[in-house]
Each structure stands twice: as C-alpha cells, then as structure tokens.
Motif scaffolding. Structure first.
Motif, mmCIF file in Angstrom:
data_model
loop_
_atom_site.group_PDB
_atom_site.id
_atom_site.type_symbol
_atom_site.label_atom_id
_atom_site.label_comp_id
_atom_site.label_asym_id
_atom_site.label_seq_id
_atom_site.Cartn_x
_atom_site.Cartn_y
_atom_site.Cartn_z
ATOM 1 N N VAL A 211 122.274 85.384 53.344
ATOM 2 C CA VAL A 211 123.101 86.594 53.262
ATOM 3 C C VAL A 211 124.436 86.277 52.592
ATOM 4 C CG1 VAL A 211 124.359 88.305 54.643
ATOM 5 C CG2 VAL A 211 122.031 87.630 55.296
ATOM 6 N N ALA A 212 124.952 85.067 52.812
ATOM 7 C CA ALA A 212 126.255 84.676 52.259
ATOM 8 C C ALA A 212 126.138 84.072 50.868
ATOM 9 C CB ALA A 212 126.919 83.669 53.200
ATOM 10 N N ASN A 213 124.959 84.157 50.238
ATOM 11 C CA ASN A 213 124.748 83.566 48.910
ATOM 12 C C ASN A 213 125.056 82.063 48.898
ATOM 13 O OD1 ASN A 213 123.957 85.962 47.741
ATOM 14 N ND2 ASN A 213 126.021 86.514 47.033
ATOM 15 N N ALA A 214 124.743 81.390 49.993
ATOM 16 C CA ALA A 214 125.061 79.965 50.106
ATOM 17 C C ALA A 214 123.812 79.082 50.137
ATOM 18 C CB ALA A 214 125.883 79.715 51.378
ATOM 19 N N ILE B 55 131.688 82.540 55.344
ATOM 20 C CA ILE B 55 131.061 83.863 55.493
ATOM 21 C C ILE B 55 129.744 83.738 56.260
ATOM 22 C CG2 ILE B 55 129.983 85.768 54.233
ATOM 23 C CD1 ILE B 55 132.080 85.247 52.007
ATOM 24 N N ALA B 56 128.972 82.686 55.954
ATOM 25 C CA ALA B 56 127.715 82.468 56.676
ATOM 26 C C ALA B 56 127.969 82.277 58.170
ATOM 27 C CB ALA B 56 126.990 81.252 56.099
ATOM 28 N N ARG B 57 129.049 81.617 58.492
ATOM 29 C CA ARG B 57 129.417 81.426 59.896
ATOM 30 C C ARG B 57 129.667 82.778 60.562
ATOM 31 N NH1 ARG B 57 133.909 77.201 60.310
ATOM 32 N NH2 ARG B 57 135.182 78.839 59.366
ATOM 33 N N ALA B 58 130.366 83.674 59.847
ATOM 34 C CA ALA B 58 130.627 85.008 60.390
ATOM 35 C C ALA B 58 129.344 85.829 60.497
ATOM 36 C CB ALA B 58 131.650 85.728 59.521
ATOM 37 N N VAL C 299 133.086 93.618 64.741
ATOM 38 C CA VAL C 299 134.355 93.805 64.024
ATOM 39 C C VAL C 299 134.562 92.619 63.106
ATOM 40 C CG1 VAL C 299 136.847 94.113 64.237
ATOM 41 C CG2 VAL C 299 135.326 95.076 65.974
ATOM 42 N N LEU C 300 134.882 92.916 61.830
ATOM 43 C CA LEU C 300 135.064 91.863 60.844
ATOM 44 C C LEU C 300 136.497 91.903 60.312
ATOM 45 C CD1 LEU C 300 133.527 89.655 59.269
ATOM 46 C CD2 LEU C 300 133.076 91.373 57.510
ATOM 47 N N ILE C 301 137.127 90.728 60.260
ATOM 48 C CA ILE C 301 138.493 90.617 59.736
ATOM 49 C C ILE C 301 138.453 89.716 58.516
ATOM 50 C CG2 ILE C 301 140.843 89.837 60.212
ATOM 51 C CD1 ILE C 301 140.285 90.372 63.183
ATOM 52 N N LEU C 302 138.815 90.253 57.354
ATOM 53 C CA LEU C 302 138.839 89.505 56.092
ATOM 54 C C LEU C 302 140.278 89.399 55.617
ATOM 55 C CD1 LEU C 302 135.831 91.298 54.305
ATOM 56 C CD2 LEU C 302 135.769 89.268 55.770
ATOM 57 N N LEU D 163 127.872 91.255 54.338
ATOM 58 C CA LEU D 163 128.390 91.032 55.686
ATOM 59 C C LEU D 163 128.989 92.309 56.270
ATOM 60 C CD1 LEU D 163 129.198 89.140 58.030
ATOM 61 C CD2 LEU D 163 131.213 88.488 56.699
ATOM 62 N N MET D 164 129.668 93.100 55.428
ATOM 63 C CA MET D 164 130.391 94.278 55.914
ATOM 64 C C MET D 164 129.493 95.478 56.183
ATOM 65 S SD MET D 164 133.624 93.906 53.307
ATOM 66 C CE MET D 164 134.288 95.531 53.629
#
Length: 606
Positions: free
Chosen positions: A481-484, A516-519, A526-529, A551-552
C-alpha cells in the motif's frame, strides 16, 4: 550519609532475603575469625609455658571464663598424652578449620552481595529508562540530549562503581567491626574503651576530607554532560560542520571543555587518592597508641591482661583495622557516587506533566469527529495558539497551511496529548481527551512526519513497530500500500535488511514510504501528516503522494503542508498566521478570497 541511606531504602527492599543471608554469612565469618585468633592464647600460654595447665572440667555455661577453662583442660590433656609438639599440631588443625570456615562464609557473603549490587543497578537503569519514556515532550525541549545521555549512562556507571562497590563494605564491615569489638571487650574492657576514644577521632578527620568530594564530583559529572552534548551536536550536524569549514571552531570549543573537565578531575582524584595514605597514617598512629596503652596496662595490672592475651587482642585489633580502612574508603566513594545519583534523581524526580485521570474512559474508535474548542496554548509565556476553533468530522481531510512558526505543528501535537492545552478543550466524539486513557487516545492516531524516524533495526521491525499482532503477510500488505514492497525486495536481505542509524542506509523517499507502511499497518482511524513530502525530490514525492492517498482513503486526516499542490483536494483548509486561524475554506474558496492563501499560492506558482 542520609542521602545514601535514602537511596538504599528505595532500592534494597526487593532483596531482603539476600540481605538476611549476607548478614548471617558475615556474622559467621567474623565469629570464626575471632575463633582463629583466640586459639593463639592457649598455644602461647599452655604449649609454650607451664603456668596455665588445667586438670579439671567445670560445668559448661555461656560464660567466657568457663569456656576458656574447659578449652585449657582439653589442651592440657592433649599435651599430657601426646606431648607439646603434637598438641601444637592439633591446635594448628583447629586453626586451619577455623580459617577455612571464616574464608568460606566470607565468600558466601560476597556471593550474595554481588546479586544485590547487580540487581540494584539493573533496577536503577530500568527506572531511568521507564521515566524517560514517561516524561513529556516539553522536558526534552528544555534539556540537552547529551546531558540526558550522560545521566543515563555515565552517571549510572559512576553510581555502580562508587556506591554499589561500597555496598559490600557496608554490608560486611559493620558486622565485622561489631563482632571484633565484642571479642575485644571480652579480652579487656579498659583497653577497648580506650580504643573507642581513639578510633572516632581518626574517623572524623577522614570524614571531613571526604565531604569535599561530592561538590567536585558533581562539577565533573555536569561537565561530562556538556562534553557529550557537544559530541551529539557534532555527529548530528557533521555535514554542516564540514560544509562551512567549521572543524577548527568545533575543535577549539571541545578542547576548552575537555581542559575544564581535566582540571576538575585532577582536583577530584587528588582528594580521592588522599584516602588511602591518610587512613594508613592514622591507622599506624592508632596502633602505636594502643600498643603503648596495652603495654602500660600489662606492666601496671598483670591480672587485668597478660602478655598472651594482649598478643591475641592485638591480633583481633589488627583484624578490625582493614574493615575500618575500607569504611573510610567507602565514605569517599559514596560522596563521589552520590553526586552522580543527585543528577540521576533530577530525571527521576522530574514532573510528569501529562497525567491520566483516575477512572479515565476507554476509547477504541472514532464515531463522530474531533473538535478544537477555543484552544489556547503557550510553551513559555507568549501564546503559540490563540482561541482556535476547528471541527473535523469523521472521514474528512483538513489541511493546515501558513508560514513556519504559525502554530501548525503545535496544533497536531496537542491532539495525542504530547502537551496539554492551557485554555479551552479538545474533544473526540464530544469527550474531552483529558478524560480518556492516554494509551487508547494515541492508539487512534498514526503519524507520518517530515523527518521519517526509523530505528537501527530491520525494515520488517520498523514497519511492525508498536503493532503487537503483526505478521509477515500483514507487513508485506502494508508495504505494498505504501509503494515500498518493490524496493524492499530489491535488497539482498529483503525485509530483514538493517536500515542503519535513523535509516541512513535508505534514501529519503524510501524512509518515508517505510514510515507510511508503519502507519498503514497500525490502521488508525485518525491520520496526522506533518510535511510528509516536503523534503523529497519530484519522483519520490510522486510515489509517496500515491502511498499517502492510499493511506488516507476513508480516514480522518490532518495534513500539514507547505506545498499547496498537495492539499488542493482537502475538504477544508485552515490558514494559520501568528497562532490564529485567519482563513478557512476549500482551495477554490480561499483563492477567491484573495487573502493570505492566494498570496502563498501565487508565490509557489511563480
């Protein structure tokens, strides 16, 4: 000394059983030491002379004279049956057995004290680290990292070397001294009372010198904290140091601090090394005085103390000198170690400003939304946020824009209670966050920051950080999902690749995608960027932006951005200026206002 006792009261209770065993073993060791020396009296009086032979037993009682009488009877019997030579050998064998038991119990006492010492040091290290994890962010913004590291490492080592190494002396020496003094009192009351007068005078002199060590040692520990602070700053900013040719400036700064540290340690070590020669000199004076007084006692009152008993008395007195010396050395070490512990105690006693209320409520999901209601906050005196009112419905994305220092990062730091508001309140589902459990509150949120914070561990462990039920399959799904996933599998060790200190073996874009993968794996509502793409090149930004959009999706998101192109699609944009929200609306609405947002947009378009 009171401070030392206070520290021991705090850390020794879990080891009461070991303390009891240590006390018992020291008592037995001291008793057999006295027994070994006491055997010298009959050897001298009976085997080498004819004056004290005993031919009858008396009733056994816990009485020194009766015990002595019966012991003399058995030695006289041995002498009569086997002659003086064999009698001497028998007494010698008893001496060997007594010495074996004395040294054996001394080892067992040391064996238990090692467990106590290392256990206390382990507890101290654990308590410091646990306290550091508890302390609020404000504490670390006011303290130097190097000084905190110095207190957590060097000061703990000093406590271990000084106080804990003295622990054995305090567990053993008082017991030895008390037992030897009792034996000395049994031999001669007058001579021992005289020793009671002389020894405290020598101890007082040594103690006066030892007190000056604490202040000097604290200066040395503080200076070491400053040295580690400079090293930490140099390592963190080495690129800037080299880029500006500032090696000479940093070198001169460090040399000046090192010279000051050297001077402090010179004073400290010179006073510390005074302990041994001073205690030896004073000990010699005490021995001479005791020999003089004892010899006078023998000449003036032979019935009170004979020559053989006086020699045995001196043997026991000699046994008490080493514990007394060690006691004085321990006092020096403790003064030095307590200075280090005082610095540790400043961390241990630091106020944990973020408290969880008793009976705090649980929360496991976001149902309605988040609301900032008339929030005001200040780090010192000047407010950073002023009367902020923001409503964030569930599933919506809001963006915070504005110049640096306008309060955007502070706004998001208040939500997980890294700091507490001064006025107003922050509500989640109409509940004040101060009424919620801190763990549950922070579990609702996932953070992706401008500076991707990775640990010197594997990629797998960095993605799975803080997620207890992580599996290889879930980690891989989060990485996709995080393109990693693609760049991770290109490494020889794949997900088991070590990322290096702060992720230094990876590029900025790679670090951010792992963050991002960790998140993603945490799967927070709730996401904080916080400036998640501002430090990346165009290609990396595109990959990271795609990962962020994945992610969002279907989450409540708070986005801080300087690049306005990344927040065009936000449901609502809040423009911050000097701690206040001056404009609110969508991208098109704000452009039509022709205010601060439009000026920022025009500047970036140019």
């Amino acid at each position: 000394m009171r401070d030392f006792i206070r520290v021991m009261k705090r850390y020794l209770p879990p080891y009461k059983h070991l303390l009891g065993l240590n006390f018992l073993f020291n008592i037995l060791s001291a008793s057999f030491a006295v027994f070994s020396v006491a055997l010298m009296v009959p050897m001298l009086e009976i085997i080498l002379s004819q004056n004290n032979e005993v031919y009858s037993l008396v009733e056994w009682k816990l009485n020194f004279n009766d015990l002595k009488h019966n012991l003399y009877y058995y030695i006289t019997s041995l002498k009569s049956s086997y002659g003086p030579g064999w009698s001497l050998l028998f007494v010698g064998l008893f001496l060997v057995v007594g010495t074996f038991l004395k040294t054996g119990f001394a080892y067992l006492a040391a064996y238990t004290s090692i467990s106590i010492r290392n256990g206390v040091v382990r507890d101290l290290r654990h308590n410091i680290y646990h306290k550091i994890l508890q302390l609020p962010m404000a504490f670390f913004s006011e303290e130097k990292k190097g000084d905190i590291i110095a207190r957590s490492t060097g000061d703990v080592q000093e406590v271990e070397a000084s106080i804990m190494s003295s622990l054995n002396m305090f567990l053993k020496n008082p017991v030895l001294i008390v037992v030897f003094l009792i034996a000395m009192l049994l031999f001669s009351l007058k001579l021992t009372l005289f020793v009671f007068v002389v020894l405290p005078i020598a101890g007082f002199i040594i103690g006066r010198v030892g007190k000056s060590l604490k202040k000097t040692s604290r200066e040395g520990q503080n200076k070491m904290g400053e040295l580690l602070g400079i090293i930490e700053e140099t390592l963190s900013g080495l690129r800037i140091v080299k880029a500006f040719n500032a090696e000479k400036r940093m070198d001169q700064r460090f040399d000046g601090e090192v010279d000051e540290y050297r001077n402090i340690m010179n004073r400290l070590m010179r006073r510390r090394d005074l302990a041994h020669p001073m205690s030896e000199f004073l000990g010699t004076i005490v021995v001479v005085i005791v020999v003089w007084f004892g010899g006078t006692l023998i000449l003036t009152d032979p019935d009170a103390l004979n020559a053989a008993e006086f020699l045995a008395y001196l043997g026991i007195f000699y046994q008490i000198i080493n514990p007394a010396k060690d006691f004085s050395k321990a006092m020096y070490s403790i003064q030095k170690g307590m200075a280090a512990y005082d610095r540790i105690d400043e961390i241990m006693g630091a106020n944990v400003a973020i408290h969880e209320k008793e009976g705090a409520k649980e929360i496991h999901e976001l149902k309605k939304g988040i609301e900032y209601r008339n929030v005001t906050f200040a780090y010192n005196e000047a407010p950073v946020l002023k009367n902020i009112d923001v409503s964030i419905p569930k599933g919506k994305t809001i963006a915070l824009v504005g110049q640096s220092g306008s309060g955007k990062s502070t706004f998001v730091d208040l939500l997980p209670r890294f700091y507490d508001v001064l006025e107003g309140s922050i509500l989640i589902d109409e509940q004040d966050i101060r009424d919620l459990k801190i763990h549950d509150l922070r579990n609702l949120m996932g953070n992706v920051n401008q500076d991707a914070i990775l640990f010197n561990d594997t990629i797998y462990n960095n993605i799975a950080f803080g997620v207890e039920d992580a599996t290889p399959q879930k980690v891989e799904e989060a990485a996709r999902v995080a393109n990693a996933h693609e760049f991770i599998t290109s490494f020889d060790n794949g997900y088991q690749t070590i990322v290096g200190d702060r992720g230094g073996r990876l590029s900025g874009g790679q670090r951010q995608r792992i963050s991002i993968a960790r998140a993603v794996l945490k799967n927070p509502p709730v996401l904080i960027l916080d400036e998640a793409t501002s430090a990346l090149d165009t290609e990396s930004e595109k990959l990271v932006q795609e990962a962020l959009e994945n992610l969002m999706a279907n989450r409540t998101s708070i986005v801080i951005a300087h690049r306005l192109s990344t927040v065009r699609n936000a449901d609502c944009i809040y423009v911050f200026h000097e701690g206040e929200i001056v404009e609110t609306g969508t991208h098109d609405e704000l452009i039509s206002m022709k205010g601060i947002y439009q000026k920022l947009n025009d500047l970036q378009m140019r």
